[in-house]
Design a protein around this motif. Structure first.
Motif, mmCIF file in Angstrom:
data_model
loop_
_atom_site.group_PDB
_atom_site.id
_atom_site.type_symbol
_atom_site.label_atom_id
_atom_site.label_comp_id
_atom_site.label_asym_id
_atom_site.label_seq_id
_atom_site.Cartn_x
_atom_site.Cartn_y
_atom_site.Cartn_z
ATOM 1 N N PRO A 28 23.988 -29.693 108.420
ATOM 2 C CA PRO A 28 23.290 -28.853 107.439
ATOM 3 C C PRO A 28 22.228 -27.975 108.104
ATOM 4 C CG PRO A 28 22.795 -31.211 107.083
ATOM 5 C CD PRO A 28 23.526 -31.092 108.392
ATOM 6 N N THR A 29 22.149 -26.711 107.724
ATOM 7 C CA THR A 29 21.140 -25.801 108.289
ATOM 8 C C THR A 29 20.642 -24.840 107.201
ATOM 9 O OG1 THR A 29 22.388 -23.808 108.883
ATOM 10 C CG2 THR A 29 22.602 -25.684 110.370
ATOM 11 N N MET A 30 19.589 -24.108 107.582
ATOM 12 C CA MET A 30 19.112 -23.018 106.717
ATOM 13 C C MET A 30 19.463 -21.662 107.343
ATOM 14 S SD MET A 30 15.665 -24.409 104.938
ATOM 15 C CE MET A 30 14.562 -24.127 106.302
ATOM 16 N N GLY A 31 20.363 -21.660 108.326
ATOM 17 C CA GLY A 31 20.804 -20.395 108.920
ATOM 18 C C GLY A 31 19.844 -19.871 109.963
ATOM 19 N N HIS A 34 20.256 -20.653 116.124
ATOM 20 C CA HIS A 34 19.938 -20.498 117.542
ATOM 21 C C HIS A 34 20.686 -21.585 118.318
ATOM 22 C CE1 HIS A 34 17.310 -23.895 116.839
ATOM 23 N NE2 HIS A 34 16.584 -23.210 115.970
ATOM 24 N N GLY A 36 19.842 -24.353 119.506
ATOM 25 C CA GLY A 36 19.618 -25.729 119.050
ATOM 26 C C GLY A 36 20.577 -26.097 117.930
ATOM 27 N N HIS A 37 20.749 -25.202 116.964
ATOM 28 C CA HIS A 37 21.706 -25.453 115.882
ATOM 29 C C HIS A 37 23.131 -25.569 116.437
ATOM 30 C CE1 HIS A 37 18.632 -23.006 113.460
ATOM 31 N NE2 HIS A 37 18.667 -24.143 112.801
ATOM 32 N N TYR A 71 12.042 -16.019 104.783
ATOM 33 C CA TYR A 71 12.740 -16.808 105.796
ATOM 34 C C TYR A 71 13.888 -15.969 106.362
ATOM 35 C CZ TYR A 71 14.433 -20.971 108.146
ATOM 36 O OH TYR A 71 14.801 -21.876 109.115
ATOM 37 N N ILE A 147 24.768 -34.680 111.516
ATOM 38 C CA ILE A 147 23.950 -34.521 112.718
ATOM 39 C C ILE A 147 22.700 -33.711 112.394
ATOM 40 C CG2 ILE A 147 23.946 -33.737 115.114
ATOM 41 C CD1 ILE A 147 26.885 -34.223 115.230
ATOM 42 N N PHE A 148 21.545 -34.263 112.791
ATOM 43 C CA PHE A 148 20.247 -33.624 112.560
ATOM 44 C C PHE A 148 19.497 -33.552 113.884
ATOM 45 C CE2 PHE A 148 21.534 -35.413 108.568
ATOM 46 C CZ PHE A 148 21.111 -34.498 107.613
ATOM 47 N N GLY A 149 18.626 -32.546 114.027
ATOM 48 C CA GLY A 149 17.859 -32.384 115.253
ATOM 49 C C GLY A 149 16.628 -33.289 115.272
ATOM 50 N N ASP A 152 12.995 -31.983 114.148
ATOM 51 C CA ASP A 152 12.363 -32.328 112.867
ATOM 52 C C ASP A 152 12.358 -33.855 112.770
ATOM 53 O OD1 ASP A 152 12.140 -29.551 111.354
ATOM 54 O OD2 ASP A 152 14.021 -29.582 112.441
ATOM 55 N N GLN A 155 11.809 -35.560 109.405
ATOM 56 C CA GLN A 155 12.957 -35.327 108.524
ATOM 57 C C GLN A 155 14.095 -36.292 108.866
ATOM 58 O OE1 GLN A 155 14.561 -31.319 107.304
ATOM 59 N NE2 GLN A 155 15.912 -31.687 109.013
ATOM 60 N N HIS A 178 16.285 -28.624 121.547
ATOM 61 C CA HIS A 178 16.585 -27.497 122.429
ATOM 62 C C HIS A 178 15.334 -26.644 122.587
ATOM 63 C CE1 HIS A 178 20.755 -27.922 123.253
ATOM 64 N NE2 HIS A 178 20.845 -26.686 123.708
ATOM 65 N N MET A 186 12.956 -24.439 120.201
ATOM 66 C CA MET A 186 13.598 -23.349 119.456
ATOM 67 C C MET A 186 13.438 -23.590 117.958
ATOM 68 S SD MET A 186 17.078 -22.527 121.485
ATOM 69 C CE MET A 186 17.015 -22.056 123.195
HETATM 70 P P1 AMP Z 1 16.948 -25.765 109.963
HETATM 71 O O1 AMP Z 1 17.921 -24.643 109.893
HETATM 72 O O2 AMP Z 1 15.642 -25.404 110.549
HETATM 73 O O3 AMP Z 1 16.841 -26.514 108.664
HETATM 74 O O4 AMP Z 1 17.571 -26.803 110.999
HETATM 75 C C1 AMP Z 1 18.855 -27.302 110.817
HETATM 76 C C2 AMP Z 1 19.083 -28.450 111.770
HETATM 77 O O5 AMP Z 1 18.905 -27.979 113.114
HETATM 78 C C3 AMP Z 1 18.058 -29.579 111.581
HETATM 79 O O6 AMP Z 1 18.724 -30.821 111.754
HETATM 80 C C4 AMP Z 1 17.065 -29.330 112.675
HETATM 81 O O7 AMP Z 1 16.384 -30.488 113.097
HETATM 82 C C5 AMP Z 1 17.979 -28.803 113.773
HETATM 83 N N1 AMP Z 1 17.214 -28.025 114.756
HETATM 84 C C6 AMP Z 1 16.360 -26.998 114.526
HETATM 85 N N2 AMP Z 1 15.797 -26.575 115.665
HETATM 86 C C7 AMP Z 1 16.294 -27.360 116.655
HETATM 87 C C8 AMP Z 1 16.090 -27.438 118.081
HETATM 88 N N3 AMP Z 1 15.245 -26.623 118.699
HETATM 89 N N4 AMP Z 1 16.778 -28.368 118.766
HETATM 90 C C9 AMP Z 1 17.634 -29.211 118.130
HETATM 91 N N5 AMP Z 1 17.871 -29.201 116.805
HETATM 92 C C10 AMP Z 1 17.206 -28.290 116.078
#
Ligand code: AMP
Length: 283
Positions: A28-31, A34, A36-37, A71, A147-149, A152, A155, A178, A186
């Motif tokens: 899941p992401t908010m778009g 980069h 890291g995603h 955003y 899978i989550f980063g 956060d 979170q 990342h 990132m």
């Molecule tokens: P977001 O789009 O910010 O909601 O992030 C979506 C997913 O990407 C979440 O699980 C974040 O923790 C992960 N994420 C965001 N930035 C990074 C990063 N720099 N390295 C690894 N995972 C990341």
């Protein structure tokens, strides 16, 4: 990559995959994607037969004065990156598709622990918005693995706890942070950092590393170490939100004999709020 904007469309496609006994990995992401995603998508690609990513800027997790409306939204570029990374399905619902009854009367999922501290203290209601949307996305996608980063950290801890408490049959996987070459984690919000501020924002990562090293070498005055982090952030020209040494599992303030510690920090630049963390195990 097939893109769906409706719950029904995605469900129909994934039902076919499930019938064929394929395992489903979900990111899941908010778009505004980069590297890291994309690493999360690649990790899902390696461990699952089918990879699903979602892009949804979830209004429910933003406070009234936060950046939901500004955003960064970069849908076309995101699609190209996801296709190159081998994502099979993209779910990109409208606000109305996710919240057809509006936000105010939407049923919520509440995790009563770990959500009032750190980011939860400065963003009231944020984690309720996260747990609610992630539960909805889990119900829609029904993945085997999500899978989550670790970026956060709080979170990820809250989602692990929620899925355990609610018996969600999903493996929650954390993926490493990342970073830019100079250590900045990132983030989509890095685009709010001004050119003038850019060289100094590494103070957050630098201080997390310094404090982690001090803990490794035996320092135990947690309050003094936390203040050292905040003072350096102020000296670099930014406003600290929090800088905390926490128990890695509970996110409570660290106790003297805790062995698994996470140092978490958040700070405000002129237009961004940046977060980062580092975890250590003491021998
Ligand atoms: P977001 O789009 O910010 O909601 O992030 C979506 C997913 O990407 C979440 O699980 C974040 O923790 C992960 N994420 C965001 N930035 C990074 C990063 N720099 N390295 C690894 N995972 C990341």
């Amino acid at each position: 990559m097939k893109t769906f904007h409706t719950v029904a469309g995605l469900r129909e496609a994934l039902a076919g995959e499930r019938l064929a006994a394929k395992t489903i990995g979900f990111v899941p992401t908010m778009g505004n994607l980069h590297a890291g995603h994309i690493a999360l998508v690649e990790q899902a690609r390696q461990s699952c037969d089918v990879v699903v990513c979602s892009i949804f800027v979830n209004a429910l997790q933003f406070g009234l004065n936060e950046d939901w409306d500004k955003y960064p939204r970069t849908f076309q570029a995101d699609c190209e990156k996801l296709t190159a990374a081998g994502c099979d399905y993209l779910f990109n619902p409208t606000d109305n598709e996710m919240y057809p009854n509006g936000l105010d009367t939407q049923s919520r999922v509440i995790c009563p622990t770990m959500t009032d501290v750190l980011c939860g203290a400065s963003r009231p209601g944020h984690f309720e918005g996260v747990t609610t949307v992630v539960t909805k996305l889990f119900n829609i996608v029904q993945p085997d693995t999500a899978i989550f980063g670790v970026k956060d950290y709080q979170q990820l801890a809250v989602i692990r706890r929620m899925s355990e408490d609610l018996c969600m049959p999903i493996e929650i996987v954390g993926a490493p942070i990342h970073r830019e070459p100079d250590g900045l984690a990132m983030s989509s919000r890095n685009s709010y950092i001004t050119a003038q501020e850019r060289a100094n924002v590494t103070v957050l990562h630098d201080m997390l590393q310094q404090v982690a090293a001090a803990l490794q070498s035996g320092e135990r005055d947690f309050a003094a170490l936390e203040e050292r982090g905040r003072a350096a952030i102020r000296a670099a020209g930014f406003k600290p939100d929090y800088f905390s040494i926490s128990n890695s599992k509970t996110l409570d303030a660290a106790a003297y004999d805790d062995r698994e510690l996470t140092v978490l920090g958040a700070m405000f630049t002129s237009a961004a709020r940046l977060i980062d963390n580092t975890s250590i195990t003491l021998d």
